[in-house]
Design a protein around this motif. Structure first.
Motif, PDB file in Angstrom:
ATOM      1  N   LEU A 111      -5.107  -4.285   8.227  1.00 19.13           N
ATOM      2  CA  LEU A 111      -4.470  -5.581   8.437  1.00 19.13           C
ATOM      3  C   LEU A 111      -3.984  -5.644   9.880  1.00 19.13           C
ATOM      4  O   LEU A 111      -3.159  -4.840  10.308  1.00 19.13           O
ATOM      5  CB  LEU A 111      -3.292  -5.746   7.473  1.00 19.13           C
ATOM      6  CG  LEU A 111      -2.465  -7.034   7.603  1.00 19.13           C
ATOM      7  CD1 LEU A 111      -3.335  -8.266   7.437  1.00 19.13           C
ATOM      8  CD2 LEU A 111      -1.332  -7.034   6.583  1.00 19.13           C
ATOM      9  N   LEU A 115      -7.359  -4.242   0.356  1.00 17.21           N
ATOM     10  CA  LEU A 115      -7.207  -4.303   1.809  1.00 17.21           C
ATOM     11  C   LEU A 115      -6.900  -2.926   2.386  1.00 17.21           C
ATOM     12  O   LEU A 115      -6.013  -2.221   1.905  1.00 17.21           O
ATOM     13  CB  LEU A 115      -6.083  -5.284   2.166  1.00 17.21           C
ATOM     14  CG  LEU A 115      -6.084  -5.831   3.600  1.00 17.21           C
ATOM     15  CD1 LEU A 115      -7.348  -6.653   3.851  1.00 17.21           C
ATOM     16  CD2 LEU A 115      -4.851  -6.686   3.841  1.00 17.21           C
ATOM     17  N   LEU A 132      -3.911   0.183   1.797  1.00 20.83           N
ATOM     18  CA  LEU A 132      -3.791  -0.072   3.229  1.00 20.83           C
ATOM     19  C   LEU A 132      -3.620   1.235   3.992  1.00 20.83           C
ATOM     20  O   LEU A 132      -2.745   2.039   3.683  1.00 20.83           O
ATOM     21  CB  LEU A 132      -2.596  -0.990   3.492  1.00 20.83           C
ATOM     22  CG  LEU A 132      -2.546  -1.668   4.863  1.00 20.83           C
ATOM     23  CD1 LEU A 132      -3.672  -2.688   4.987  1.00 20.83           C
ATOM     24  CD2 LEU A 132      -1.196  -2.357   5.064  1.00 20.83           C
ATOM     25  N   ILE A 155      -0.160 -12.420   0.068  1.00 17.82           N
ATOM     26  CA  ILE A 155      -0.817 -11.309   0.753  1.00 17.82           C
ATOM     27  C   ILE A 155      -0.853 -10.075  -0.149  1.00 17.82           C
ATOM     28  O   ILE A 155      -1.740  -9.228  -0.056  1.00 17.82           O
ATOM     29  CB  ILE A 155      -0.087 -10.987   2.076  1.00 17.82           C
ATOM     30  CG1 ILE A 155      -0.945 -10.118   3.001  1.00 17.82           C
ATOM     31  CG2 ILE A 155       1.262 -10.339   1.825  1.00 17.82           C
ATOM     32  CD1 ILE A 155      -2.046 -10.851   3.679  1.00 17.82           C
TER      33      ILE A 155
END
Length: 226
Positions: free
Chosen positions: A98, A95, A118, A89
């Motif tokens: 999430l 990213l 994130l 991950i």
């Protein structure tokens, strides 16, 4: 909780038909509600999508080939049966969101701290007691949902996140008179991860069962002596 069946099979052609264009023109592979018990290997060939939705399936595990999805900005895995995340991950360097709520997670890998972009992390409705210490490396994190877990205190690692704006600790067995962490984050009780009216019947039943279990496990046992 309903029985977990064998699950359905998704071919590459079927997966291609599940790619949608979001309102901001991002390519989203939407495999939600497909009764999947495993992540289809064929989607490796679609690793350039920017959003991947595998929510509301029967998944117990996320394969290591998730590390190929380096362009992904949103990963939605809510309402599955995940008990752990792969260390891969940490390869998802782009990213931003999430969603892991409504699973069976008891811990998270330290590689979570590698997700430097994130900004939103949903972890409600799991079985977490702690966060990895590397969480304090999520310097762009603004929103974290930790409701309906097993935290007895606000994780101290969150105090180092200067951009954190919202944290939801609702319905955790928090200890009274716990010591303050340095520069504690704002606890926003008005922020809710998921409203019950948005849950499917399976998810709602699971929520009610785990709420009963949480209350049972945290209730004082006055009849037992040490």
């Amino acid at each position: 909780m309903g029985k977990q069946g064998k699950g359905k099979t998704i071919t590459l052609k079927m997966a291609l038909n599940c790619i949608k264009l979001t309102f901001d023109e991002k390519r989203c592979l939407d495999l939600s509600l497909k009764e999947l018990s495993t992540v289809p290997k064929c989607i490796e060939k679609l690793c350039n999508v920017e959003e991947l939705n595998l929510s509301r399936n029967l998944l117990k595990k996320i394969p290591d080939f998730i590390n190929l999805f380096t362009a992904m900005r949103t990963l939605d895995l809510h309402s599955n049966y995940l008990e752990e995340l792969p260390v891969a991950i940490g390869c998802l360097q782009n990213l931003q969101t999430l969603n892991l709520c409504n699973n069976r997670l008891t811990s998270l890998p330290s590689e979570l701290g590698l997700l430097k972009k994130l900004n939103t992390l949903h972890l409600g409705l799991n079985q977490l007691r702690t966060l990895p210490s590397t969480t304090d490396e999520l310097t762009e994190l603004r929103n974290i949902g930790l409701s309906d877990n097993r935290f007895t205190s606000v994780p101290a690692c969150l105090s180092k996140l200067s951009k954190l704006e919202k944290i939801n600790m609702d319905r955790n067995p928090l200890r009274a008179n716990q010591p303050e962490v340095e520069k504690p984050p704002v606890v926003c009780k008005e922020f809710h991860l998921i409203k019950q009216k948005y849950l499917c019947n399976r998810c709602l039943k699971r929520y009610e069962e785990e709420q009963d279990l949480l209350q049972f496990n945290t209730a004082p046992n006055y009849g037992k002596t040490s």
